[in-house]
Design a protein around this motif. Structure first.
Motif, short mmCIF file in Angstrom:
data_model
loop_
_atom_site.label_atom_id
_atom_site.label_comp_id
_atom_site.label_asym_id
_atom_site.label_seq_id
_atom_site.Cartn_x
_atom_site.Cartn_y
_atom_site.Cartn_z
N ALA A 33 55.52 29.10 90.14
CA ALA A 33 54.98 29.96 89.09
C ALA A 33 53.48 29.68 88.95
N GLN B 14 49.63 31.19 87.21
CA GLN B 14 49.06 32.00 86.15
C GLN B 14 47.54 31.91 86.23
N GLY C 171 46.01 32.46 80.96
CA GLY C 171 47.45 32.43 80.76
C GLY C 171 48.09 33.79 80.56
N LYS D 124 51.01 36.08 84.86
CA LYS D 124 51.96 35.10 85.37
C LYS D 124 52.75 35.75 86.50
N GLU D 125 52.88 35.04 87.59
CA GLU D 125 53.62 35.53 88.75
C GLU D 125 54.38 34.38 89.40
N THR D 126 55.41 34.77 90.16
CA THR D 126 56.18 33.80 90.95
C THR D 126 55.96 34.14 92.42
N ARG E 99 45.71 28.84 90.63
CA ARG E 99 45.52 29.81 89.56
C ARG E 99 45.36 31.21 90.13
#
Length: 404
Positions: free
Chosen positions: A272, A274, A278, A281-283, A329
Motif C-alpha cells: 500500500a 500513498q 495522504g 492511496k493505492e495498492t 510515495r
C-alpha cells in the motif's frame, strides 16, 4: 437343345432350374443324327438369384446341371438369434442346429437343447442329499431341485468373526458376514482426536481438522484435511517459501526449495502506497513500487547535484536505504495541491477546518461524460438541469404540470 436332351432333362432331372430352350440343327438337311448341339443354355442356381451359360454339349449328367452361387443367406434361423449363412440356400424353414448353451435358472448348468426361442426350461436335475443351513439346525429333505437355496435359519450366526463384539445377525448362507455395526471409539486417521459412536466396520475416520503434520522439508506443515497415508504421496512439497527477500523483506513465495538458495524472481507482493498528504492511496506490486522509488530517488539526486554546484553539501544515504524504499510515495496531484492551499488559507485566516469553509466535502461530483457534454453544449446542459430542478420542486409540492 436337341429334343432328346430336353426330354431327358425333364424326366431325369426334374429339380434343375433350366431356362429350357429347344435348339434346332443349323446344318442342311442330311442323313443320320445331327450330332451334339453347339449352342449354350442358360442355367439358374438353386436359389434362383443368379444364372450362367452352359454349353449344351456338356449337359449329359445331373452333376453337371447343379449350379451353386456364392450368395450367403441372411435370413434368421428358427431360434431368432442366429443367421442361416448357407450358400445358395433353398430351405423353406431355417432350422437352427446349434446348442442353446444358456445358463439355466439354477445358475449351475447350461441348456443342452437345440437353440430355441423364449426362455429355457427349468433345470430338471435334482439332488437326493439333505440341504441344511450353515449351523445345521434347519434342514430341507430330498428330493431337492437344482438351484434351491439353503433354508432360512432364525438362530444367531455361529461363524468366526474378525471382532469380538456381540453378534446381532442370523445364520446365513452367504460366505461373508454382514459388517459389524457395534458402536465403538476410534482414533481419526491423523491421530488428532478419538471419535465416539463409530461403527466397528468403519476403518478410515476423518475428524475434519487440518492434518498439520510437519512435512519432510521441515519448514511447512501439511494443509490437507485429516487423511490416511503419507502427507506427500506424490512429489515434494510445493508450498510457497516464506524466507524473506534480501531487498524488500517480503516472502520468497517460490515453491519450497529445501537445501538451495531462493531464486532471483520479481516480487509480486502487494504493498500500500500513498502520497505525502495522504489523500491518494493505492495498492501496487512491490516491484512497481521499487521502480517508482528509484525514479523518485534519481530525481531527488539530480536536484541535489544542482545544489552541489552552488556549493551546498548533499547526503544521499537516506535515498539508498531499505527503510526509505519501503516508504515509497505517490506523487500528489492537482487536487492535493488545492487541498493543501485551502488548508493553509484557513490556517492563515484562523477558520475552523471542520466547518468546511471552501465547500470541499459537499462539492458535487460530475461524471466525465457529463463534463464532456457541458464542454460541447453548455446551454443545453443548463436547460436540462433547470428542468430537472423544476421537476423536483413540483414533486415536493405534491402536484405535477406536464406540458403537452
Amino acid at each position: 437343345m436337341p429334343h432328346w436332351i430336353y426330354s431327358q432333362i425333364q424326366q431325369g432331372f426334374p429339380n434343375v432350374n433350366i431356362v429350357y430352350t429347344i435348339h434346332l440343327c443349323e446344318n442342311l438337311c442330311h442323313e443320320g443324327s445331327c450330332g451334339p448341339c453347339s449352342l449354350t443354355s442358360t442355367v439358374r442356381c438353386r436359389c434362383g438369384s443368379k444364372t450362367k451359360e452352359v454349353p449344351c454339349a456338356k449337359i449329359q449328367k445331373e452333376d453337371e446341371l447343379v449350379f451353386t452361387c456364392e450368395k450367403r443367406c441372411n435370413k434368421k434361423r428358427s431360434c431368432g438369434r442366429h443367421k442361416c449363412g448357407e450358400l445358395c440356400c433353398v430351405n423353406v424353414e431355417h432350422k437352427c442346429h446349434l446348442i442353446c448353451g444358456y445358463k439355466l435358472n439354477c445358475g449351475l448348468h447350461r441348456c443342452q437343447e437345440p437353440c430355441h426361442r423364449g426362455n429355457c426350461e427349468p433345470c430338471w436335475q435334482s439332488s437326493f442329499d439333505e440341504l441344511t443351513c450353515h449351523c445345521g439346525l434347519s434342514v430341507l429333505y430330498p428330493p431337492i431341485a437344482c438351484g434351491t437355496k439353503p433354508p432360512e435359519c432364525k438362530n444367531l450366526c455361529t461363524r468366526r468373526h474378525e471382532c469380538e463384539h456381540p453378534v446381532f445377525h442370523n445364520c446365513h448362507s452367504e460366505e461373508k458376514c454382514p459388517p459389524c455395526t457395534y458402536l465403538t471409539q476410534k482414533w481419526c486417521m491423523g491421530k488428532h482426536e478419538q471419535r465416539s459412536n463409530i461403527p466397528c466396520h468403519l476403518q478410515d475416520i476423518s475428524c475434519g481438522l487440518t492434518c498439520n503434520k510437519m512435512l519432510p522439508c521441515e519448514t511447512h506443515r501439511c494443509r490437507r484435511i485429516c487423511h490416511r497415508g503419507e502427507c506427500l504421496a506424490e512429489g515434494s512439497c510445493q508450498q510457497p517459501c516464506m524466507l524473506p527477500r534480501p531487498d524488500c523483506g517480503h516472502p520468497c513465495s517460490a515453491p519450497c526449495h529445501k537445501g538451495s538458495s531462493c531464486p532471483r524472481t520479481t516480487c509480486t507482493a502487494k504493498v500500500a502506497v500513498q502520497c505525502d498528504c495522504g489523500r491518494r492511496k493505492e495498492t501496487v506490486v512491490c516491484a512497481e513500487a521499487a521502480n517508482s522509488y528509484q525514479r523518485y530517488a534519481a530525481i531527488a539526486m539530480a536536484s541535489k547535484l544542482s545544489d552541489m554546484q552552488l556549493g551546498d553539501s548533499m547526503d544521499i544515504g537516506p535515498l539508498l536505504t531499505k527503510k526509505e524504499l519501503k516508504q515509497t510515495r505517490l506523487e500528489c496531484d492537482q487536487e492535493c495541491a488545492t487541498l493543501e492551499r485551502n488548508r493553509r488559507l484557513a490556517e492563515a485566516l484562523q477558520i475552523d477546518s471542520s466547518s468546511d469553509p471552501f465547500n470541499v466535502r459537499s462539492a458535487s461530483v460530475y461524471s466525465d461524460s457529463l463534463k464532456e457534454d457541458a464542454r460541447k453544449d453548455l446551454k443545453f446542459v443548463t436547460e436540462v438541469e433547470e428542468e430537472i430542478k423544476n421537476l423536483v420542486e413540483l414533486a415536493n409540492k405534491n402536484y405535477w404540470n406536464f406540458l403537452p
